[in-house]
Design a protein around this motif. Structure first.
Motif, PDB file in Angstrom:
ATOM      1  N   PRO A 147     -34.903  38.106  33.820  1.00  0.00           N
ATOM      2  CA  PRO A 147     -34.561  36.695  33.601  1.00  0.00           C
ATOM      3  C   PRO A 147     -33.444  36.274  34.549  1.00  0.00           C
ATOM      4  CG  PRO A 147     -34.380  37.972  31.559  1.00  0.00           C
ATOM      5  CD  PRO A 147     -34.629  38.935  32.665  1.00  0.00           C
ATOM      6  N   VAL A 198     -31.192  32.613  36.362  1.00  0.00           N
ATOM      7  CA  VAL A 198     -30.880  31.188  36.396  1.00  0.00           C
ATOM      8  C   VAL A 198     -30.674  30.819  37.855  1.00  0.00           C
ATOM      9  CG1 VAL A 198     -29.839  31.111  34.096  1.00  0.00           C
ATOM     10  CG2 VAL A 198     -28.404  31.624  36.077  1.00  0.00           C
ATOM     11  N   ASP A 228     -28.486  25.332  37.421  1.00  0.00           N
ATOM     12  CA  ASP A 228     -28.687  25.340  35.976  1.00  0.00           C
ATOM     13  C   ASP A 228     -27.360  25.152  35.240  1.00  0.00           C
ATOM     14  OD1 ASP A 228     -31.436  25.669  36.075  1.00  0.00           O
ATOM     15  OD2 ASP A 228     -31.338  27.851  35.952  1.00  0.00           O
ATOM     16  N   ASP A 232     -26.617  27.136  29.445  1.00  0.00           N
ATOM     17  CA  ASP A 232     -27.913  27.814  29.432  1.00  0.00           C
ATOM     18  C   ASP A 232     -27.802  29.236  29.962  1.00  0.00           C
ATOM     19  OD1 ASP A 232     -29.106  25.572  28.364  1.00  0.00           O
ATOM     20  OD2 ASP A 232     -29.880  24.838  30.290  1.00  0.00           O
ATOM     21  N   ARG A 247     -26.280  31.344  27.243  1.00  0.00           N
ATOM     22  CA  ARG A 247     -27.295  31.520  26.200  1.00  0.00           C
ATOM     23  C   ARG A 247     -28.314  32.589  26.621  1.00  0.00           C
ATOM     24  NH1 ARG A 247     -28.612  26.409  25.537  1.00  0.00           N
ATOM     25  NH2 ARG A 247     -27.053  26.142  23.931  1.00  0.00           N
ATOM     26  N   LEU A 248     -28.767  32.552  27.871  1.00  0.00           N
ATOM     27  CA  LEU A 248     -29.724  33.543  28.377  1.00  0.00           C
ATOM     28  C   LEU A 248     -29.124  34.943  28.310  1.00  0.00           C
ATOM     29  CD1 LEU A 248     -32.436  34.149  29.895  1.00  0.00           C
ATOM     30  CD2 LEU A 248     -31.111  33.916  32.006  1.00  0.00           C
ATOM     31  N   GLU A 250     -28.749  35.865  24.413  1.00  0.00           N
ATOM     32  CA  GLU A 250     -29.986  36.018  23.647  1.00  0.00           C
ATOM     33  C   GLU A 250     -30.853  37.165  24.154  1.00  0.00           C
ATOM     34  OE1 GLU A 250     -31.804  32.150  23.654  1.00  0.00           O
ATOM     35  OE2 GLU A 250     -30.368  31.366  22.181  1.00  0.00           O
ATOM     36  N   ARG A 251     -30.775  37.461  25.438  1.00  0.00           N
ATOM     37  CA  ARG A 251     -31.608  38.524  26.013  1.00  0.00           C
ATOM     38  C   ARG A 251     -30.848  39.842  26.152  1.00  0.00           C
ATOM     39  NH1 ARG A 251     -35.712  35.913  28.984  1.00  0.00           N
ATOM     40  NH2 ARG A 251     -37.134  37.640  28.871  1.00  0.00           N
TER      41      ARG A 251
END
Length: 155
Positions: free
Chosen positions: A11, A13, A17, A21, A24-25, A28-29
């Motif tokens: 993942p 960005v 961006d 976000d 958060r990435l 969350e990951r």
């Protein structure tokens, strides 16, 4: 085994961006580092999570660590609010470096040496066509360790 074979999707960005976000990435990951690409898709930075956390700590706390225990949750909310309205490029540490990368034919020792030398737990695998680079994937420290264990019959 070549970098092309070890590379996995990761993942990421872009510099444009939202910083919120990006956080958060990362959260969350459960990512060890944030991979940032330029708007044209070439690697811009790979920043370990610890360095991103550093961006949230006020400078006065970094200068005097004795202040940290007396700061309450209201300050934590302010740290999160400081991300609002910023792009990833605006939020990244001032001393970011191009992410470590190797070509698709690099071997495991080259990948391991690159990772060890740069202290970043992921290495981008870039394929160049002319002067244009394209991200094939990333070799993470965990993936490299899994491969080394399997190659040594310890998997």
């Amino acid at each position: 085994m070549s970098a092309r074979d070890l590379a996995e999707p990761y993942p990421h960005v872009t510099t444009d961006d939202s910083a919120v976000d990006a956080v958060r990435l990362l959260a969350e990951r459960n990512l060890p580092a944030l991979l940032v690409l330029d708007t044209d898709g070439t690697p811009y930075a790979a920043v370990p999570g610890s360095q991103l956390v550093r961006q949230l700590v006020p400078e006065y706390v970094m200068e005097d660590p004795l202040l940290a225990p007396v700061i309450d949750e209201r300050h934590a909310e302010a740290m999160a609010e400081s991300l609002v309205g910023k792009t990833v490029a605006q939020w990244l540490p001032a001393r970011t470096f191009k992410p470590p990368y190797v070509g698709p034919d690099a071997g495991t020792m080259e990948i391991a040496a690159t990772m060890a030398r740069t202290h970043v737990p992921l290495v981008a695998v870039i394929e160049y066509v002319g002067d244009q680079g394209r991200l094939l994937g990333v070799v993470s420290a965990a993936a490299l360790m899994r491969h080394l264990l399997a190659a040594g019959g310890q998997a």
